[in-house]
Design a protein around this motif. Structure first.
Motif, short mmCIF file in Angstrom:
data_model
loop_
_atom_site.label_atom_id
_atom_site.label_comp_id
_atom_site.label_asym_id
_atom_site.label_seq_id
_atom_site.Cartn_x
_atom_site.Cartn_y
_atom_site.Cartn_z
N LEU A 1 22.48 37.09 17.83
CA LEU A 1 21.57 36.15 17.19
C LEU A 1 20.16 36.45 17.68
O LEU A 1 19.89 36.42 18.88
CB LEU A 1 21.97 34.71 17.54
CG LEU A 1 23.37 34.30 17.09
CD1 LEU A 1 23.68 32.89 17.58
CD2 LEU A 1 23.48 34.37 15.60
N LEU A 2 19.25 36.74 16.74
CA LEU A 2 17.88 37.08 17.11
C LEU A 2 17.02 35.81 17.11
O LEU A 2 17.13 34.98 16.20
CB LEU A 2 17.30 38.09 16.11
CG LEU A 2 18.04 39.41 15.98
CD1 LEU A 2 17.44 40.25 14.86
CD2 LEU A 2 18.02 40.17 17.30
N PRO A 3 16.15 35.67 18.09
CA PRO A 3 15.26 34.51 18.13
C PRO A 3 14.29 34.52 16.95
O PRO A 3 13.87 35.58 16.48
CB PRO A 3 14.49 34.68 19.44
CG PRO A 3 15.16 35.77 20.19
CD PRO A 3 15.97 36.55 19.23
N LYS A 4 13.94 33.34 16.45
CA LYS A 4 13.05 33.22 15.30
C LYS A 4 11.73 33.94 15.54
O LYS A 4 11.20 34.58 14.64
CB LYS A 4 12.79 31.74 14.98
CG LYS A 4 11.89 31.56 13.77
CD LYS A 4 11.84 30.15 13.32
CE LYS A 4 10.94 29.87 12.15
NZ LYS A 4 10.42 30.92 11.37
N ILE B 1 11.71 40.46 9.39
CA ILE B 1 13.04 40.70 8.81
C ILE B 1 13.59 39.42 8.20
O ILE B 1 13.19 38.31 8.58
CB ILE B 1 14.03 41.28 9.85
CG1 ILE B 1 14.16 40.38 11.07
CG2 ILE B 1 13.62 42.67 10.26
CD1 ILE B 1 15.15 40.88 12.10
N LYS B 2 14.49 39.61 7.24
CA LYS B 2 15.14 38.49 6.59
C LYS B 2 16.61 38.83 6.38
O LYS B 2 17.02 39.97 6.57
CB LYS B 2 14.45 38.15 5.26
CG LYS B 2 14.47 39.27 4.25
CD LYS B 2 13.61 38.89 3.05
CE LYS B 2 13.61 39.95 1.98
NZ LYS B 2 13.37 41.31 2.38
N GLU B 3 17.38 37.86 5.99
CA GLU B 3 18.81 38.07 5.78
C GLU B 3 19.03 39.21 4.79
O GLU B 3 18.39 39.27 3.75
CB GLU B 3 19.45 36.79 5.24
CG GLU B 3 20.96 36.91 5.08
CD GLU B 3 21.60 35.62 4.60
OE1 GLU B 3 22.79 35.66 4.29
OE2 GLU B 3 20.91 34.59 4.54
N GLY B 4 19.90 40.13 5.14
CA GLY B 4 20.22 41.25 4.28
C GLY B 4 19.44 42.51 4.62
O GLY B 4 19.80 43.60 4.16
N LYS C 1 13.07 46.99 12.53
CA LYS C 1 13.40 46.89 11.12
C LYS C 1 13.52 48.31 10.58
O LYS C 1 12.65 49.15 10.79
CB LYS C 1 12.31 46.12 10.37
CG LYS C 1 12.62 45.91 8.91
CD LYS C 1 11.53 45.09 8.24
CE LYS C 1 11.83 44.90 6.78
NZ LYS C 1 10.79 44.10 6.12
N ALA C 2 14.63 48.59 9.90
CA ALA C 2 14.84 49.92 9.32
C ALA C 2 13.93 50.08 8.11
O ALA C 2 13.69 49.12 7.36
CB ALA C 2 16.30 50.09 8.92
#
Length: 76
Positions: free
Chosen positions: A13-16, A24-27, A44-45
């Motif tokens: 779980l990454l901190p906000k 980054i966002k979901e997905g 981030k890739a």
């Protein structure tokens, strides 16, 4: 950060604050790199569009009369 079990895998779980900093966002795809036995880095890739933008300077001009022929390229 907390490690949790998801199905047969583990997730972090990454901190906000970090999520916002990396944008980054979901997905999204991220890369996790092992820096040392007890240290990792998360980044981030690059997306396909970002990657193509990065390699743009490597492109070279094609001759004006160049035409791609798919049948010729795939001929056996």
């Amino acid at each position: 950060m907390q490690v949790i079990k998801v199905d047969d895998s583990l997730a972090v779980l990454l901190p906000k604050k970090l999520v916002d900093e990396l944008g980054i966002k979901e997905g999204d795809d991220v890369s996790v790199l092992s820096l040392a036995k007890d240290a990792i880095a998360v980044q981030k890739a690059a997306t396909r569009a970002e990657f193509l933008k990065q390699i743009e300077p490597l492109r070279f001009p094609l001759p004006a009369d160049y035409k791609f022929d798919r049948d010729e390229a795939n001929g056996r």
